[in-house]
Design a protein around this motif. Sequence first.
Motif, PDB file in Angstrom:
ATOM      1  N   ALA A  64     -60.711 -54.683  21.431  1.00 13.93           N
ATOM      2  CA  ALA A  64     -60.160 -55.395  20.341  1.00 13.93           C
ATOM      3  C   ALA A  64     -61.576 -55.218  19.322  1.00 13.93           C
ATOM      4  O   ALA A  64     -63.003 -54.812  20.037  1.00 13.93           O
ATOM      5  CB  ALA A  64     -60.035 -57.043  20.355  1.00 13.93           C
ATOM      6  N   PRO A  65     -61.093 -55.457  17.696  1.00 16.29           N
ATOM      7  CA  PRO A  65     -62.288 -55.117  16.941  1.00 16.29           C
ATOM      8  C   PRO A  65     -63.545 -56.434  17.833  1.00 16.29           C
ATOM      9  O   PRO A  65     -63.639 -57.425  18.171  1.00 16.29           O
ATOM     10  CB  PRO A  65     -62.176 -55.482  15.726  1.00 16.29           C
ATOM     11  N   GLY A  66     -64.953 -56.413  16.986  1.00 14.43           N
ATOM     12  CA  GLY A  66     -66.168 -57.101  17.480  1.00 14.43           C
ATOM     13  C   GLY A  66     -66.027 -58.202  16.773  1.00 14.43           C
ATOM     14  O   GLY A  66     -65.194 -58.699  15.738  1.00 14.43           O
ATOM     15  N   THR A  67     -66.932 -59.553  16.580  1.00 13.01           N
ATOM     16  CA  THR A  67     -66.599 -60.615  15.838  1.00 13.01           C
ATOM     17  C   THR A  67     -68.408 -60.967  15.532  1.00 13.01           C
ATOM     18  O   THR A  67     -69.125 -59.943  16.371  1.00 13.01           O
ATOM     19  CB  THR A  67     -66.302 -61.493  16.631  1.00 13.01           C
ATOM     20  N   ASN A  68     -68.120 -61.731  14.638  1.00  9.88           N
ATOM     21  CA  ASN A  68     -69.754 -62.240  14.125  1.00  9.88           C
ATOM     22  C   ASN A  68     -70.060 -63.425  15.225  1.00  9.88           C
ATOM     23  O   ASN A  68     -70.701 -64.045  14.568  1.00  9.88           O
ATOM     24  CB  ASN A  68     -69.129 -62.771  13.014  1.00  9.88           C
ATOM     25  N   CYS A  69     -68.963 -63.709  16.111  1.00 15.86           N
ATOM     26  CA  CYS A  69     -69.790 -64.891  16.718  1.00 15.86           C
ATOM     27  C   CYS A  69     -71.103 -64.157  17.421  1.00 15.86           C
ATOM     28  O   CYS A  69     -71.357 -63.243  17.373  1.00 15.86           O
ATOM     29  CB  CYS A  69     -68.664 -64.507  18.596  1.00 15.86           C
ATOM     30  N   ALA A  70     -72.069 -65.449  17.551  1.00 11.47           N
ATOM     31  CA  ALA A  70     -73.873 -65.057  17.822  1.00 11.47           C
ATOM     32  C   ALA A  70     -73.212 -64.351  19.076  1.00 11.47           C
ATOM     33  O   ALA A  70     -74.923 -63.749  19.438  1.00 11.47           O
ATOM     34  CB  ALA A  70     -74.455 -66.327  17.649  1.00 11.47           C
ATOM     35  N   PRO A  98     -75.540 -56.316  11.238  1.00 13.09           N
ATOM     36  CA  PRO A  98     -74.348 -56.317  11.756  1.00 13.09           C
ATOM     37  C   PRO A  98     -74.104 -54.970  11.774  1.00 13.09           C
ATOM     38  O   PRO A  98     -74.155 -53.986  10.733  1.00 13.09           O
ATOM     39  CB  PRO A  98     -73.304 -56.537  10.837  1.00 13.09           C
ATOM     40  N   LEU A  99     -72.999 -54.217  13.000  1.00 16.71           N
ATOM     41  CA  LEU A  99     -72.378 -52.879  12.786  1.00 16.71           C
ATOM     42  C   LEU A  99     -71.123 -52.551  12.391  1.00 16.71           C
ATOM     43  O   LEU A  99     -70.573 -53.895  13.171  1.00 16.71           O
ATOM     44  CB  LEU A  99     -72.812 -52.478  14.182  1.00 16.71           C
ATOM     45  N   TYR A 100     -70.562 -51.799  12.083  1.00 19.74           N
ATOM     46  CA  TYR A 100     -69.016 -51.913  11.688  1.00 19.74           C
ATOM     47  C   TYR A 100     -68.486 -50.845  12.451  1.00 19.74           C
ATOM     48  O   TYR A 100     -69.395 -49.619  12.909  1.00 19.74           O
ATOM     49  CB  TYR A 100     -69.372 -51.655  10.306  1.00 19.74           C
ATOM     50  N   THR A 101     -67.288 -50.025  12.318  1.00 20.75           N
ATOM     51  CA  THR A 101     -66.866 -48.618  13.309  1.00 20.75           C
ATOM     52  C   THR A 101     -66.320 -48.090  11.544  1.00 20.75           C
ATOM     53  O   THR A 101     -66.013 -46.884  12.046  1.00 20.75           O
ATOM     54  CB  THR A 101     -65.783 -49.064  13.312  1.00 20.75           C
ATOM     55  N   GLY A 102     -66.851 -48.228  10.490  1.00 21.65           N
ATOM     56  CA  GLY A 102     -67.245 -47.221   8.716  1.00 21.65           C
ATOM     57  C   GLY A 102     -68.029 -47.404   8.144  1.00 21.65           C
ATOM     58  O   GLY A 102     -68.246 -48.840   8.425  1.00 21.65           O
ATOM     59  N   PRO A 103     -68.635 -46.753   7.644  1.00 19.21           N
ATOM     60  CA  PRO A 103     -68.886 -47.159   6.216  1.00 19.21           C
ATOM     61  C   PRO A 103     -68.424 -48.709   5.606  1.00 19.21           C
ATOM     62  O   PRO A 103     -68.747 -47.825   4.132  1.00 19.21           O
ATOM     63  CB  PRO A 103     -69.723 -45.355   5.695  1.00 19.21           C
ATOM     64  N   PRO A 162     -63.784 -53.104  10.213  1.00 16.99           N
ATOM     65  CA  PRO A 162     -63.935 -53.665  11.834  1.00 16.99           C
ATOM     66  C   PRO A 162     -65.458 -53.478  12.265  1.00 16.99           C
ATOM     67  O   PRO A 162     -65.984 -52.215  12.097  1.00 16.99           O
ATOM     68  CB  PRO A 162     -63.322 -53.106  12.240  1.00 16.99           C
ATOM     69  N   LEU A 163     -66.066 -54.775  12.943  1.00 14.25           N
ATOM     70  CA  LEU A 163     -67.287 -54.739  13.701  1.00 14.25           C
ATOM     71  C   LEU A 163     -67.409 -54.202  14.340  1.00 14.25           C
ATOM     72  O   LEU A 163     -66.164 -53.996  15.656  1.00 14.25           O
ATOM     73  CB  LEU A 163     -67.594 -56.834  13.513  1.00 14.25           C
ATOM     74  N   PHE A 164     -67.981 -52.845  14.986  1.00 14.24           N
ATOM     75  CA  PHE A 164     -67.905 -52.649  16.295  1.00 14.24           C
ATOM     76  C   PHE A 164     -67.663 -53.511  17.263  1.00 14.24           C
ATOM     77  O   PHE A 164     -68.673 -55.006  17.657  1.00 14.24           O
ATOM     78  CB  PHE A 164     -69.437 -51.960  16.773  1.00 14.24           C
TER      79      PHE A 164
END
Length: 443
Positions: free
Chosen positions: A285-291, A263-268, A273-275
């Motif tokens: 809108a932020p990223g999601t954990n959708c495959a 997973p990639l995030y907008t901060g450490p 939020p996910l990238f």
Amino acid sequence: MTSRRRTRLALALTAAGALSAALLAPAAQAGADGVRPDCPRSLDCDWVPAAYQQTGDPADKETYGNYDTADRPHSNKIKFIVLHDTEVDFDTTLKIFQNPLNKTSAHYVVRSSDGHVTQMVKNKDVAWQAGNWYLNTHSIGIEQEGFAAEGAKWYTPEMYRATAKLVRHLAARYDIPLDRQHIIGHDGVPPTSASGTKNMHWDPGPYWDWNRFMALLGGPTAPTAPGGAELVTVSADFKRNKQAFRDCEKGVDLPRQGSSAVPLYTGPSTGSPLFADPGLHPDGAPGTNCAADWGSKISATQQAVVADRAPGWTAIWWYGEKAWLRTPDRARVITPTAGHVVKPKAGRAEVPVYGVAYPEKSEYPADHTAPAVGSPLVYTIKKGQAFPGGGEAPTGYFYAPTIDSSKPYDHTYFAGGRKYVTVQIGHRIGFVRASDVDVVRVR
């Protein structure tokens, strides 16, 4: 294929049943038409031809299936290999590719249970497989039996070994680099335009073990540069990298399991939020954990350039912005790597990225209506950023609007003079004009 093709393939099955009498059975002997499959000797491989047939008025464009004849690599170079999954079983895949109404094909299909390979389109010809005409004309497509959301069930040791043997054979024959800018998943294929991003595919998905596969190709991830290197390769261990994703198209939470995706995030922080891939989330809108949401993850064996560091975290340049991934001290999530990166030339504030490398309009004959050159994608490489890549991408357009190659210019490859190079802009590759960038060796 992914679930974006499930509906189309389900409809195709109905049509395939109607034409079943005319179809070559999957169990038929190879070589009935005198064609031998192009496979290494050690591979169990046969030939079952995909359909190549007129399906409507010859005066109408695209009333035929399921591929285009060509003269590769003499006409257009083969520089990429695209790995897919089928989203249906092996026998059904063969039937779909044998039905000219379906307008889809791949060069090879690999069976899950035993790694058996069936070739369906000659490598000299252009299969309709990547969802990007430029990539179609410069690549070989390999379908692997399975379902992206159920990858662990379908991606067997036999399949990994067979696909790796086939890829090594093809890479040697066509001089294709064994790196992740040239050996890509369908999820690595860029759109041809910014508006097409949402329609791109995500197979073979987060459960294809890229570390295992690239090691079988002879390229296990190992440090090739000192610690603190500018370029890194993601090397998260598949079994230990357990992730919980969601099949958002079905509305189902997938079990927590081993994955190639980090997973990639907008901060450490995992609280950030996910990238978000700006092409998939133009609303901000932020990223999601959708495959299927590949903008919010990076895959094992993909490379990236370090943008920043914090305790337990590393930021990389990703789709033209910073994205953060967890890199705990005792977990080898990334590996320092020597290689080439692409940077804007001095004085350039930003560089556009394209999904194709087509000739300029002036490079076509005066009596030929030139196709669109290709519009920039939503991603750019900004001053101070860098991305892995630098390999020259063939510049050219294969014009094949009908099945009739005797018509003026039909089935003609137009080579261009402007040079492009390939970059790993995010999860997908892209192309930038060589005149806009410097390709720099780093270690």
